[in-house]
Enzyme design. Sequence first.
Site, PDB file in Angstrom:
ATOM      1  N   GLY A 190      -5.865   5.451   0.128  1.00  0.00           N
ATOM      2  CA  GLY A 190      -7.233   5.439   0.624  1.00  0.00           C
ATOM      3  C   GLY A 190      -8.102   4.491  -0.190  1.00  0.00           C
TER       4      GLY A 190
ATOM      5  N   HIS B 156      -3.214  16.837  -1.288  1.00  0.00           N
ATOM      6  CA  HIS B 156      -3.774  16.925   0.054  1.00  0.00           C
ATOM      7  C   HIS B 156      -3.461  18.249   0.756  1.00  0.00           C
ATOM      8  CE1 HIS B 156      -4.686  12.744  -0.564  1.00  0.00           C
ATOM      9  NE2 HIS B 156      -5.194  12.606   0.646  1.00  0.00           N
TER      10      HIS B 156
ATOM     11  N   TYR C 231       0.834  -1.207   0.000  1.00  0.00           N
ATOM     12  CA  TYR C 231       0.000   0.000   0.000  1.00  0.00           C
ATOM     13  C   TYR C 231       0.867   1.255   0.000  1.00  0.00           C
ATOM     14  CZ  TYR C 231      -2.974   3.753   1.699  1.00  0.00           C
ATOM     15  OH  TYR C 231      -3.622   4.957   1.837  1.00  0.00           O
TER      16      TYR C 231
ATOM     17  N   ARG D 142     -11.831  26.859  50.007  1.00  0.00           N
ATOM     18  CA  ARG D 142     -11.574  25.735  50.899  1.00  0.00           C
ATOM     19  C   ARG D 142     -11.361  24.411  50.165  1.00  0.00           C
ATOM     20  NH1 ARG D 142     -16.197  23.102  54.046  1.00  0.00           N
ATOM     21  NH2 ARG D 142     -17.242  25.059  53.517  1.00  0.00           N
TER      22      ARG D 142
ATOM     23  N   ASN E 280       1.163  10.889   6.624  1.00  0.00           N
ATOM     24  CA  ASN E 280       0.294   9.905   7.260  1.00  0.00           C
ATOM     25  C   ASN E 280       0.653   9.710   8.728  1.00  0.00           C
ATOM     26  OD1 ASN E 280      -0.350   6.353   6.832  1.00  0.00           O
ATOM     27  ND2 ASN E 280      -1.784   7.976   7.238  1.00  0.00           N
TER      28      ASN E 280
END
Length: 518
Positions: free
Chosen positions: A65, A88, A58, A299, A200
């Site tokens: 994708g 991108h 891949y 407090r 990525n």
Amino acid sequence: MQTISMKYTMIVGKYINLEILRRVLFNDEEIIISDKCIQEVDKSFHFLREFSSDKIIYGINTGFGPMAQYRIEDKSLRELQYNIIRSHSTGAGQPLPSLYVKAAMIARLFTFLQGKSGIHTELVELLVQFINLDIFPYIPEHGSVGASGDLVQLAHMALALIGEGEVFYEGKLQPTAQVLEKNHLKPFSIHIREGLSVTNGTSVMTGIGIVNLLYARQLLNWSVCASVMMNEIAASYDDFISQPLNDAKLHKGQQKIAEAMRKQMADSKCTLKREIELYGQKHEEKIFEHKVQPYYSLRCTPQILGPVYDTLANVEEVLINEINSACDNPIVDPETQNVYHGGNFHGDYISFEMDKLKIAITKLTMLSERQLNYLFHDRINGILPPFVNLGVLGLNYGLQASQFTATSTTAECQTLSNPMYVHSIPNNNDNQDIVSMGTNSALMAKTVIENSYQVMSILFMGIVQAVDYLKIQEKLSTESRCVYNEIRAFFPVFTQDTPKYKEIEAMGKYLKNKKFNL
């Protein structure tokens, strides 16, 4: 005589901790990668080059994708890597501030140093140069859904690393090519999968998260300090921070906060001893003028800030684990001689922690706002003029209007505290059918933290005015008096009405930059 600025340099291995991150980010220290790390990166590269020569992997010889089903011809493999970067680079909105970009680059660097990305050492060396020379890629805030990590924002980082797009350098946005030429740097070359490797992963959300954490820790320190000074102003009984009381509840954070408050309050002459004032003498009065127990915002600070302390500790563990991890895909493992496909780019760990962080800081901000209200509300505190107004009541207004800013800003924090972690929207042809929204979560936490500094700034303006009205400077604890003196050095006591927006900004810078730790 000209002053020469000296930068410190440190050699880093494959793991980094929060203190080193702080020094590189805030002290401008430079880093050098150890030879062993470079060798591991190189080993991963050479393994992948040989392993991938006759296999389908891949992002090397497939599309990205949902396009992964399409095989890419050998002649187009380099073009494929450039295409993911250019296609991108579609971010929008304001540019991410340089400090956060630097943190993101460091996060990306340490992913590569794990030696599981199959990238050429040339990319690592260029990224180190960008970090050390303060060359900050133009990265818009919007564009990431947090899986496959920060694709869009990291593409903008990669765009600069290939010599395209724009970078912030010497305070100006400039074409990357010009800045590289000026610094005698060359863009990195595509060898196997460098385009996908840069784009990525979770590095932008992690980088933002690191800066968020460092600023949040500083806020916690200040909230402890403010809480001590508030109790000094109110002349509270000090047993609310006693060790026996807080050890009776088995939460580390509560015990740590109480311990820190005891340390700061140790030599204060403002607070009271219950065993002396109430237990050690007889009282006949029917109504006690001085409060037997102060309001919760004074407090209950160990119980309120304790969970914040614990949350920040867990955020640190997750962020440091993430920055020292391989967060891209696929994972290239020379040790097992395999390439693994999975989802290490998924940002759920960061998303969840940033949601928890912004909730914790919102609660801290709410505490500051309530302490501010105590100071400003004369019918509640019973010892101060309205809005700690040291001028003529009715004619002058003191810090009255600054409360509007603090209240509205706190309200925004409350709205922003709604979680992003559970707001997944499927996209990418439903390939990304469940995503983290981690970068959105980190950016929202960033806004909450910035807001909190504004509220804290107004609180400390009120605190020092109250100290002056009560004339208790010499009775404060040593640490409280030091803080009072430092603030008064740039924010003098005032009686007349003047615009305060610049003072709020100056106070915020002081609060961010003071060196101390809980």
